[in-house]
Design a protein around this motif. Structure first.
Motif, PDB file in Angstrom:
ATOM      1  N   PHE A 249       0.841  -1.209   0.000  1.00 44.59           N
ATOM      2  CA  PHE A 249       0.000   0.000   0.000  1.00 44.59           C
ATOM      3  C   PHE A 249       0.874   1.257   0.000  1.00 44.59           C
ATOM      4  O   PHE A 249       0.723   2.135  -0.835  1.00 44.59           O
ATOM      5  N   GLU A 250       1.803   1.320   0.957  1.00 48.30           N
ATOM      6  CA  GLU A 250       2.646   2.527   1.068  1.00 48.30           C
ATOM      7  C   GLU A 250       3.473   2.750  -0.180  1.00 48.30           C
ATOM      8  O   GLU A 250       3.613   3.869  -0.666  1.00 48.30           O
ATOM      9  N   ALA A 251       4.013   1.657  -0.721  1.00 49.45           N
ATOM     10  CA  ALA A 251       4.858   1.791  -1.919  1.00 49.45           C
ATOM     11  C   ALA A 251       4.032   2.245  -3.124  1.00 49.45           C
ATOM     12  O   ALA A 251       4.489   3.058  -3.934  1.00 49.45           O
ATOM     13  N   ALA A 252       2.808   1.731  -3.226  1.00 50.43           N
ATOM     14  CA  ALA A 252       1.945   2.117  -4.360  1.00 50.43           C
ATOM     15  C   ALA A 252       1.565   3.591  -4.248  1.00 50.43           C
ATOM     16  O   ALA A 252       1.566   4.333  -5.247  1.00 50.43           O
ATOM     17  N   PHE A 253       1.258   4.012  -3.025  1.00 49.43           N
ATOM     18  CA  PHE A 253       0.877   5.409  -2.799  1.00 49.43           C
ATOM     19  C   PHE A 253       2.050   6.335  -3.161  1.00 49.43           C
ATOM     20  O   PHE A 253       1.882   7.375  -3.796  1.00 49.43           O
ATOM     21  N   ARG A 254       3.245   5.898  -2.755  1.00 49.22           N
ATOM     22  CA  ARG A 254       4.452   6.688  -3.049  1.00 49.22           C
ATOM     23  C   ARG A 254       4.679   6.763  -4.565  1.00 49.22           C
ATOM     24  O   ARG A 254       4.996   7.806  -5.115  1.00 49.22           O
ATOM     25  N   GLU A 255       4.463   5.642  -5.233  1.00 48.67           N
ATOM     26  CA  GLU A 255       4.695   5.629  -6.686  1.00 48.67           C
ATOM     27  C   GLU A 255       3.673   6.516  -7.415  1.00 48.67           C
ATOM     28  O   GLU A 255       4.008   7.188  -8.400  1.00 48.67           O
ATOM     29  N   ALA A 256       2.440   6.521  -6.920  1.00 50.57           N
ATOM     30  CA  ALA A 256       1.441   7.419  -7.520  1.00 50.57           C
ATOM     31  C   ALA A 256       1.914   8.868  -7.377  1.00 50.57           C
ATOM     32  O   ALA A 256       1.782   9.677  -8.312  1.00 50.57           O
ATOM     33  N   GLY A 257       2.465   9.194  -6.229  1.00 55.26           N
ATOM     34  CA  GLY A 257       3.014  10.547  -6.023  1.00 55.26           C
ATOM     35  C   GLY A 257       4.160  10.825  -6.977  1.00 55.26           C
ATOM     36  O   GLY A 257       4.277  11.923  -7.539  1.00 55.26           O
ATOM     37  N   ASN A 258       5.017   9.812  -7.196  1.00 55.17           N
ATOM     38  CA  ASN A 258       6.134   9.987  -8.136  1.00 55.17           C
ATOM     39  C   ASN A 258       5.624  10.252  -9.550  1.00 55.17           C
ATOM     40  O   ASN A 258       6.191  11.062 -10.293  1.00 55.17           O
ATOM     41  N   ILE A 259       4.549   9.544  -9.918  1.00 58.15           N
ATOM     42  CA  ILE A 259       3.958   9.734 -11.251  1.00 58.15           C
ATOM     43  C   ILE A 259       3.491  11.182 -11.396  1.00 58.15           C
ATOM     44  O   ILE A 259       3.705  11.834 -12.423  1.00 58.15           O
ATOM     45  N   CYS A 260       2.877  11.682 -10.335  1.00 53.77           N
ATOM     46  CA  CYS A 260       2.382  13.076 -10.386  1.00 53.77           C
ATOM     47  C   CYS A 260       3.551  14.061 -10.504  1.00 53.77           C
ATOM     48  O   CYS A 260       3.511  14.987 -11.315  1.00 53.77           O
ATOM     49  N   GLU A 261       4.584  13.854  -9.692  1.00 54.71           N
ATOM     50  CA  GLU A 261       5.734  14.778  -9.750  1.00 54.71           C
ATOM     51  C   GLU A 261       6.388  14.728 -11.122  1.00 54.71           C
ATOM     52  O   GLU A 261       6.767  15.766 -11.687  1.00 54.71           O
ATOM     53  N   ALA A 262       6.527  13.525 -11.660  1.00 54.22           N
ATOM     54  CA  ALA A 262       7.147  13.395 -12.988  1.00 54.22           C
ATOM     55  C   ALA A 262       6.300  14.097 -14.044  1.00 54.22           C
ATOM     56  O   ALA A 262       6.831  14.749 -14.950  1.00 54.22           O
ATOM     57  N   ASP A 263       4.989  13.976 -13.911  1.00 53.57           N
ATOM     58  CA  ASP A 263       4.109  14.622 -14.894  1.00 53.57           C
ATOM     59  C   ASP A 263       4.291  16.142 -14.868  1.00 53.57           C
ATOM     60  O   ASP A 263       4.341  16.789 -15.918  1.00 53.57           O
ATOM     61  N   VAL A 264       4.407  16.683 -13.664  1.00 49.85           N
ATOM     62  CA  VAL A 264       4.593  18.142 -13.552  1.00 49.85           C
ATOM     63  C   VAL A 264       5.890  18.555 -14.259  1.00 49.85           C
ATOM     64  O   VAL A 264       5.917  19.510 -15.047  1.00 49.85           O
ATOM     65  N   GLU A 265       6.957  17.809 -14.007  1.00 47.16           N
ATOM     66  CA  GLU A 265       8.247  18.154 -14.617  1.00 47.16           C
ATOM     67  C   GLU A 265       8.207  17.987 -16.130  1.00 47.16           C
ATOM     68  O   GLU A 265       8.756  18.790 -16.882  1.00 47.16           O
ATOM     69  N   GLN A 266       7.542  16.921 -16.591  1.00 45.64           N
ATOM     70  CA  GLN A 266       7.447  16.696 -18.036  1.00 45.64           C
ATOM     71  C   GLN A 266       6.652  17.814 -18.703  1.00 45.64           C
ATOM     72  O   GLN A 266       7.027  18.317 -19.772  1.00 45.64           O
ATOM     73  N   CYS A 267       5.564  18.216 -18.077  1.00 41.20           N
ATOM     74  CA  CYS A 267       4.753  19.288 -18.668  1.00 41.20           C
ATOM     75  C   CYS A 267       5.530  20.611 -18.661  1.00 41.20           C
ATOM     76  O   CYS A 267       5.459  21.387 -19.622  1.00 41.20           O
ATOM     77  N   ARG A 268       6.289  20.840 -17.586  1.00 39.49           N
ATOM     78  CA  ARG A 268       7.110  22.057 -17.539  1.00 39.49           C
ATOM     79  C   ARG A 268       8.111  22.056 -18.712  1.00 39.49           C
ATOM     80  O   ARG A 268       8.314  23.054 -19.400  1.00 39.49           O
ATOM     81  N   SER A 269       8.659  20.909 -18.957  1.00 39.30           N
ATOM     82  CA  SER A 269       9.646  20.778 -20.020  1.00 39.30           C
ATOM     83  C   SER A 269       9.000  20.923 -21.406  1.00 39.30           C
ATOM     84  O   SER A 269       9.566  21.551 -22.309  1.00 39.30           O
ATOM     85  N   ILE A 270       7.820  20.342 -21.563  1.00 38.54           N
ATOM     86  CA  ILE A 270       7.061  20.530 -22.816  1.00 38.54           C
ATOM     87  C   ILE A 270       6.836  22.025 -23.037  1.00 38.54           C
ATOM     88  O   ILE A 270       6.977  22.549 -24.146  1.00 38.54           O
ATOM     89  N   GLY A 271       6.510  22.714 -21.943  1.00 38.04           N
ATOM     90  CA  GLY A 271       6.280  24.160 -22.036  1.00 38.04           C
ATOM     91  C   GLY A 271       7.518  24.895 -22.521  1.00 38.04           C
ATOM     92  O   GLY A 271       7.445  25.784 -23.372  1.00 38.04           O
ATOM     93  N   ALA A 272       8.682  24.503 -21.991  1.00 45.91           N
ATOM     94  CA  ALA A 272       9.930  25.184 -22.374  1.00 45.91           C
ATOM     95  C   ALA A 272      10.244  24.938 -23.854  1.00 45.91           C
ATOM     96  O   ALA A 272      10.637  25.864 -24.577  1.00 45.91           O
ATOM     97  N   HIS A 273      10.062  23.707 -24.323  1.00 46.56           N
ATOM     98  CA  HIS A 273      10.330  23.421 -25.737  1.00 46.56           C
ATOM     99  C   HIS A 273       9.298  24.120 -26.641  1.00 46.56           C
ATOM    100  O   HIS A 273       9.638  24.657 -27.698  1.00 46.56           O
TER     101      HIS A 273
END
Ligand code: MRU
Length: 362
Positions: free
Chosen positions: A115-139
């Motif tokens: 449970f804890e690991a899955a919850f953490r990974e969902a959070g990682n997915i969200c953080e990665a999405d934010v960074e990817q979208c920021r990068s899409i914005g820069a390009h």
């Protein structure tokens, strides 16, 4: 991004172990949030489009799988939850991608740790999405600078549906370059397709652009062609729910017609998407499952009455049939370029492999 000066994301975890989302079915009329505490809550939120947009569907599914494991983290429960969440919406590949990522993060763990690991990974997915979208914005910002030619002339970007921060965790895909251009002082203006039948453009894109102070004009879906003929569109930027290995872009219904009009008028047409939207297992867009939704979304229009209630009214004669296919595929040949977190590439197998060389031979 901000609403009335307050920074928001579309989804975030709470201390209680629940997950809070913005209820997009209430926008643009009221900003309310909803707490998801169970697998069923998450599945319902995706199905009813309380949350929508490819990356956000993925993020919600990831949290949904984690929530499912809180009281029972058996292998059987993982299978059951994956099946329930996987069946909520068929077209956006981010859903299956996010479920697979959470599953792989917990695959080697004992049930008590899942449970804890899955919850953490969902959070990682969200953080990665934010960074990817920021990068899409820069390009994408660099593309907008190129199209703008002069720093003072207004640049008109046309977009379809909602591929802004409301469709992701933050920033957005198609709208990230717009926000960055606006923040950089480039005079950018957005033509916002209303996007019948659910009007995500009129309701959500207009809402978030307005909240950030980006000049925009809502147009009926059929106006884009005329605006392009009149030279009033400098570029089209759309999002995607699934893009195949050869660069066919699946997105909200009506996107293909915009791409045809753009081609006919020499207007650059870009699709902006993170790696989670790339379906390396599919070569051709024709193989993508297109979601068919309720005919009532076509026969009825939803809005707010003068008294403040949100209601639907019928606009089609009783007895007329209605067909509601929710997505279409723009063939790669109509796409000027794909903007990803790694840069901009031609819409082709070679173009995508140039940005993701690790997929060569995979
Ligand atoms: O049916 P929706 O509202 O989930 O469709 C959304 C879109 O088509 C978006 O353009 C897409 O998800 C782009 S991802 C930012």
């Amino acid at each position: 991004m901000k609403i009335s000066g307050v920074p928001y994301r579309t989804i975030w975890p709470l201390e209680s172990g629940a997950v809070r989302v913005i209820d997009q079915s209430r926008l643009p009329f009221e900003l309310v949030t909803l707490d998801l505490t169970t697998l069923e809550d998450a599945a319902h939120a995706i199905k009813t489009m309380v949350v929508r947009g490819a990356p956000l569907i993925g993020a919600t599914a990831a949290y949904g799988l984690a929530l499912a494991l809180r009281t029972d983290a058996s292998d059987r429960r993982i299978e059951e939850a994956t099946k329930i969440l996987g069946a909520t919406r068929p077209t956006a590949v981010n859903l299956a991608w996010a479920l697979a990522r959470v599953r792989s993060a917990i695959a080697q763990l004992a049930p008590a740790e899942r449970f804890e690991a899955a919850f953490r990974e969902a959070g990682n997915i969200c953080e990665a999405d934010v960074e990817q979208c920021r990068s899409i914005g820069a390009h994408g910002l660099e593309l907008i600078r190129q199209v703008a030619k002069s720093p003072t002339r207004r640049i008109n970007v046309l977009t379809h549906c909602n591929a802004g921060w409301l469709a992701c965790v933050d920033w957005g895909t198609a709208l990230a370059p717009v926000y960055m251009a606006h923040n950089a002082g480039i005079p950018v203006h957005v033509w916002v397709d209303e996007t019948r039948p659910r009007n995500q453009g009129a309701a959500l894109t207009a809402y978030e652009l307005g909240a950030h102070g980006v000049p925009h004009t809502v147009i009926v879906d059929n106006l884009g062609g005329l605006l392009m003929q009149r030279g009033e569109v400098d570029c089209v930027i759309v999002g995607s729910d699934r893009t195949t290995a050869c660069g066919d872009v699946c997105n909200k219904i009506g996107t293909y017609l915009k791409a045809l009009a753009a081609k006919d008028n020499n207007v650059p047409f870009y699709a902006a998407l993170p790696v989670s939207t790339l379906d390396w297992n599919l070569e051709h867009g024709r193989d993508i499952e297109i979601e068919q939704r309720s005919a009532a979304e076509v026969t009825e229009v939803t809005g707010r009455t003068g008294a403040g209630d949100i209601t639907s009214v019928r606009v089609v004669p009783a007895g007329s049939a209605a067909l509601n296919l929710a997505f279409d595929v723009t063939p790669a040949r109509l796409v000027t370029g794909i903007i990803t977190e790694r840069g901009v590439c031609p819409a082709s197998r070679e173009g995508l492999l140039g940005l993701y060389p690790e997929r060569r031979g995979a």
